[in-house]
Design an enzyme around this catalytic site. Structure first.
Site, PDB file in Angstrom:
ATOM      1  N   LYS A  22      43.000  37.483  41.613  1.00  0.00           N
ATOM      2  CA  LYS A  22      41.769  36.679  41.547  1.00  0.00           C
ATOM      3  C   LYS A  22      41.275  36.568  40.110  1.00  0.00           C
ATOM      4  CE  LYS A  22      37.573  38.660  42.511  1.00  0.00           C
ATOM      5  NZ  LYS A  22      36.544  38.471  41.458  1.00  0.00           N
ATOM      6  N   ASN A  23      41.196  37.710  39.435  1.00  0.00           N
ATOM      7  CA  ASN A  23      40.547  37.704  38.114  1.00  0.00           C
ATOM      8  C   ASN A  23      41.413  37.108  37.009  1.00  0.00           C
ATOM      9  OD1 ASN A  23      38.342  38.682  39.357  1.00  0.00           O
ATOM     10  ND2 ASN A  23      38.522  40.785  38.628  1.00  0.00           N
ATOM     11  N   CYS A 116      25.009  38.505  41.386  1.00  0.00           N
ATOM     12  CA  CYS A 116      24.478  39.639  40.620  1.00  0.00           C
ATOM     13  C   CYS A 116      24.327  40.877  41.502  1.00  0.00           C
ATOM     14  CB  CYS A 116      23.150  39.269  39.974  1.00  0.00           C
ATOM     15  SG  CYS A 116      21.909  38.806  41.161  1.00  0.00           S
ATOM     16  N   ARG A 121      23.598  41.288  35.227  1.00  0.00           N
ATOM     17  CA  ARG A 121      24.848  40.898  34.558  1.00  0.00           C
ATOM     18  C   ARG A 121      24.520  39.832  33.515  1.00  0.00           C
ATOM     19  NH1 ARG A 121      29.422  40.354  39.197  1.00  0.00           N
ATOM     20  NH2 ARG A 121      30.832  40.406  37.421  1.00  0.00           N
ATOM     21  N   ASP A 308      36.477  48.212  39.577  1.00  0.00           N
ATOM     22  CA  ASP A 308      36.739  47.465  40.813  1.00  0.00           C
ATOM     23  C   ASP A 308      37.470  48.308  41.857  1.00  0.00           C
ATOM     24  OD1 ASP A 308      35.539  45.320  39.617  1.00  0.00           O
ATOM     25  OD2 ASP A 308      37.397  44.311  39.074  1.00  0.00           O
ATOM     26  N   ARG A 400      35.909  36.386  49.276  1.00  0.00           N
ATOM     27  CA  ARG A 400      35.907  35.905  47.889  1.00  0.00           C
ATOM     28  C   ARG A 400      37.146  36.391  47.144  1.00  0.00           C
ATOM     29  NH1 ARG A 400      31.430  38.334  45.035  1.00  0.00           N
ATOM     30  NH2 ARG A 400      32.804  37.640  43.386  1.00  0.00           N
TER      31      ARG A 400
HETATM   32  N1  EPU Z   1      27.618  42.614  29.870  1.00  0.00           N
HETATM   33  C1  EPU Z   1      26.498  42.430  29.085  1.00  0.00           C
HETATM   34  N2  EPU Z   1      26.384  41.242  28.394  1.00  0.00           N
HETATM   35  C2  EPU Z   1      27.329  40.264  28.460  1.00  0.00           C
HETATM   36  C3  EPU Z   1      28.471  40.462  29.287  1.00  0.00           C
HETATM   37  C4  EPU Z   1      28.587  41.666  29.979  1.00  0.00           C
HETATM   38  O1  EPU Z   1      25.625  43.285  28.993  1.00  0.00           O
HETATM   39  O2  EPU Z   1      27.159  39.218  27.811  1.00  0.00           O
HETATM   40  C5  EPU Z   1      27.747  43.875  30.632  1.00  0.00           C
HETATM   41  C6  EPU Z   1      27.687  43.644  32.148  1.00  0.00           C
HETATM   42  O3  EPU Z   1      26.359  43.571  32.586  1.00  0.00           O
HETATM   43  C7  EPU Z   1      28.432  44.833  32.690  1.00  0.00           C
HETATM   44  C8  EPU Z   1      29.487  45.097  31.618  1.00  0.00           C
HETATM   45  O4  EPU Z   1      29.043  44.426  30.438  1.00  0.00           O
HETATM   46  O5  EPU Z   1      27.576  45.932  32.775  1.00  0.00           O
HETATM   47  C9  EPU Z   1      30.883  44.621  31.978  1.00  0.00           C
HETATM   48  O6  EPU Z   1      30.862  43.244  32.256  1.00  0.00           O
HETATM   49  P1  EPU Z   1      32.118  42.291  32.007  1.00  0.00           P
HETATM   50  O7  EPU Z   1      31.611  41.127  31.239  1.00  0.00           O
HETATM   51  O8  EPU Z   1      33.265  43.065  31.442  1.00  0.00           O
HETATM   52  O9  EPU Z   1      32.460  41.866  33.478  1.00  0.00           O
HETATM   53  P2  EPU Z   1      32.636  40.405  34.069  1.00  0.00           P
HETATM   54  O10 EPU Z   1      33.438  39.586  33.146  1.00  0.00           O
HETATM   55  O11 EPU Z   1      31.354  39.910  34.564  1.00  0.00           O
HETATM   56  C10 EPU Z   1      34.923  41.025  35.222  1.00  0.00           C
HETATM   57  C11 EPU Z   1      35.491  40.946  36.600  1.00  0.00           C
HETATM   58  C12 EPU Z   1      34.799  41.967  37.478  1.00  0.00           C
HETATM   59  C13 EPU Z   1      35.028  43.361  36.884  1.00  0.00           C
HETATM   60  C14 EPU Z   1      34.523  43.399  35.428  1.00  0.00           C
HETATM   61  C15 EPU Z   1      34.820  44.706  34.726  1.00  0.00           C
HETATM   62  C16 EPU Z   1      36.178  38.664  36.849  1.00  0.00           C
HETATM   63  C17 EPU Z   1      35.973  37.357  37.509  1.00  0.00           C
HETATM   64  N3  EPU Z   1      35.297  39.620  37.147  1.00  0.00           N
HETATM   65  O12 EPU Z   1      33.531  40.737  35.342  1.00  0.00           O
HETATM   66  O13 EPU Z   1      35.428  41.902  38.748  1.00  0.00           O
HETATM   67  O14 EPU Z   1      34.337  44.318  37.633  1.00  0.00           O
HETATM   68  O15 EPU Z   1      35.146  42.333  34.682  1.00  0.00           O
HETATM   69  O16 EPU Z   1      36.172  44.986  34.759  1.00  0.00           O
HETATM   70  O17 EPU Z   1      37.116  38.834  36.098  1.00  0.00           O
HETATM   71  C18 EPU Z   1      35.576  42.035  41.094  1.00  0.00           C
HETATM   72  O18 EPU Z   1      36.692  41.497  41.001  1.00  0.00           O
HETATM   73  O19 EPU Z   1      35.141  42.542  42.154  1.00  0.00           O
HETATM   74  C19 EPU Z   1      34.719  42.084  39.903  1.00  0.00           C
HETATM   75  C20 EPU Z   1      33.429  42.341  39.972  1.00  0.00           C
END
Ligand code: EPU
Length: 421
Positions: A22-23, A116, A121, A308, A400
């Site tokens: 998915k990711n 969220c 996030r 995850d 999802r």
């Molecule tokens: N964060 C910030 N500011 C930002 C971006 C992120 O503070 O501008 C914080 C977030 O709030 C969080 C942390 O940084 O506390 C990590 O967030 P990250 O941006 O790495 O996560 P994401 O891109 O929103 C992806 C995956 C998630 C997975 C995380 C961490 C996808 C579509 N989603 O989310 O997957 O948990 O990386 O590995 O790639 C899932 O598949 O169930 C899922 C939630």
């Protein structure tokens, strides 16, 4: 409303071919927008988040259609850079279309993404990086309007305060089509970032360093289409292995990304399961009561233990001998599944980012709503090792990210049905 009915007590046995990631699929579908012709994406999972990404692509005038697990995209006719709020709110990763649209046409109009349920996030790092690359970004009434101040965005040196997966992807997507060189320091090192870069390189992009914390992208004026196979889903893999471990089963996972799953496998092995693997197959057997994991299980950015996989591993430890301790370091609110586990009779104490799981001899079926995607999958896993029957509602969270999860569980001999409309 649909729900899952799961009756526990059967040992999972058999062979399962793992779904595509998915990711990886989501940013790769967004990246297809940067290409001047057709892309053929194989091994895309048939899940609602992937369909949501395809609806976003279609709303911009690009085309995305599916035949089984193959998606075909065509971005020649892109004619719109505005994504309506209803599509943006369907999933969190709608935000990565921002980088792709800025790269493709230097302009976009999106809104704050949905999803969220894991705590706050923010997208501050995404916006700061794009501003550094020359984007003028205005936030008005929930909408985010972005426009390159020059003709295209320009390269920049960006140091992320935290290796955010989504921010790294957004920067890569916009940098692949920007003017000049972009350097990302403290970039996310997740395997899905490498998969996105692998796809973009096949389309003619100049990217190096992915998989390490310094990624260098040299922008190209034009990218072409290609055929690409999306990597296997390491978190779906962790989910089915946890289910088999919890139920005292024996399974073979094929089409798995073994080396990318190492941070998870090395912890699962500490529970006493027998695990062996070759390049893309994992064999797991567990004939006795699992042991608690001695070391604290700390979720960390890759190559640390993945956040995850926290909930699904926890489901396997509910009946383990001894006490396991989790420390959730990525999201503020990722223990919501523990209420359902406690309702099943598990002994869990949550204190902020720490969860202490004292193994119990038995857990019992219950009724609960899935709280989020991985938490919901973990409830299924717990229900498979519980006595009696469980009813799991709000299963749209689970759909999802898991392709036909009930079929996969049944293939392994588990008792699970989807009911309702
Ligand atoms: N964060 C910030 N500011 C930002 C971006 C992120 O503070 O501008 C914080 C977030 O709030 C969080 C942390 O940084 O506390 C990590 O967030 P990250 O941006 O790495 O996560 P994401 O891109 O929103 C992806 C995956 C998630 C997975 C995380 C961490 C996808 C579509 N989603 O989310 O997957 O948990 O990386 O590995 O790639 C899932 O598949 O169930 C899922 C939630």
């Amino acid at each position: 409303m649909q729900k899952f009915i799961v009756t526990g007590g059967k040992r999972l046995r058999g062979e399962l071919r793992l779904q595509g990631s998915k990711n990886s699929s989501l940013p790769i579908i967004a990246a297809a927008m940067l290409c001047s012709d057709e892309c053929v994406l194989k091994n895309c999972p048939r899940i609602t988040d992937v369909y949501a990404a395809s609806r976003i692509l279609n709303c911009t005038g690009c085309k995305c259609s599916f035949s089984g697990n193959t998606a075909v995209t065509d971005s020649r006719c892109m004619n719109n850079n505005e994504i309506p709020e209803n599509l943006m709110s369907e999933m969190r990763s709608s935000i990565i279309f921002m980088g792709a649209m800025l790269g493709r046409c230097g302009e976009c109009n999106v809104s704050i993404p949905g999803g969220c349920e894991l705590g706050p996030r923010p997208i501050d790092m995404h916006l700061a990086a794009l501003r550094k690359m020359g984007a003028d970004i205005r936030e008005e009434m929930g909408r985010i309007r972005c426009r390159a101040t020059g003709k295209r965005l320009h390269g920049a040196r960006i140091s992320l305060a935290f290796p955010s997966v989504g921010a790294t992807e957004n920067i890569i997507l916009s940098a692949a089509a920007a003017d000049g060189e972009t350097i990302i320091n403290n970039a996310a090192r997740e395997p899905e970032i490498c998969d996105l870069c692998g796809f973009l390189r096949k389309c003619g992009a100049d990217i190096s360093g992915d998989g390490e914390s310094r990624i260098v992208v040299n922008g190209r004026e034009k990218l072409h289409g290609c055929e690409y196979t999306v990597m296997p889903d390491r978190i779906a893999g962790a989910t089915y292995l946890s289910m088999a471990a919890a139920s005292g089963g024996e399974i073979i996972l094929t089409n798995a990304c073994v080396s990318e799953m190492e941070p998870f496998l090395s912890v699962l092995e500490q529970t006493g399961c027998s695990i062996s693997a070759d390049e893309n197959t994992i064999y797991l057997r567990n004939g006795s009561r699992l042991k608690a994991v001695g070391d604290r299980i700390r979720t960390m950015p890759h190559p640390g233990f993945p956040t995850d996989a926290q909930a699904v591993l926890m489901s396997a430890l509910l009946k383990a001998e001894g006490t396991s301790v989790f420390e959730e370091n990525i999201f503020d609110c990722r223990y919501r599944h523990t209420d359902a586990f406690m309702k099943m009779g598990a002994d869990i104490q949550v204190m902020g980012k720490i969860a202490v799981i004292k193994g119990v001899k038995r857990i019992y079926g219950t009724s609960a709503d899935a709280t989020d995607l991985r938490g919901g999958a973990a409830m299924i896993s717990a229900a498979l090792s519980a006595e009696g029957t469980s009813e799991i509602g709000s299963i749209y969270h689970i759909d999802r990210g898991y392709e036909n999860i009930e079929k996969a569980v049944r293939l392994l001999g588990g008792d699970m049905q989807r009911v309702g409309m």
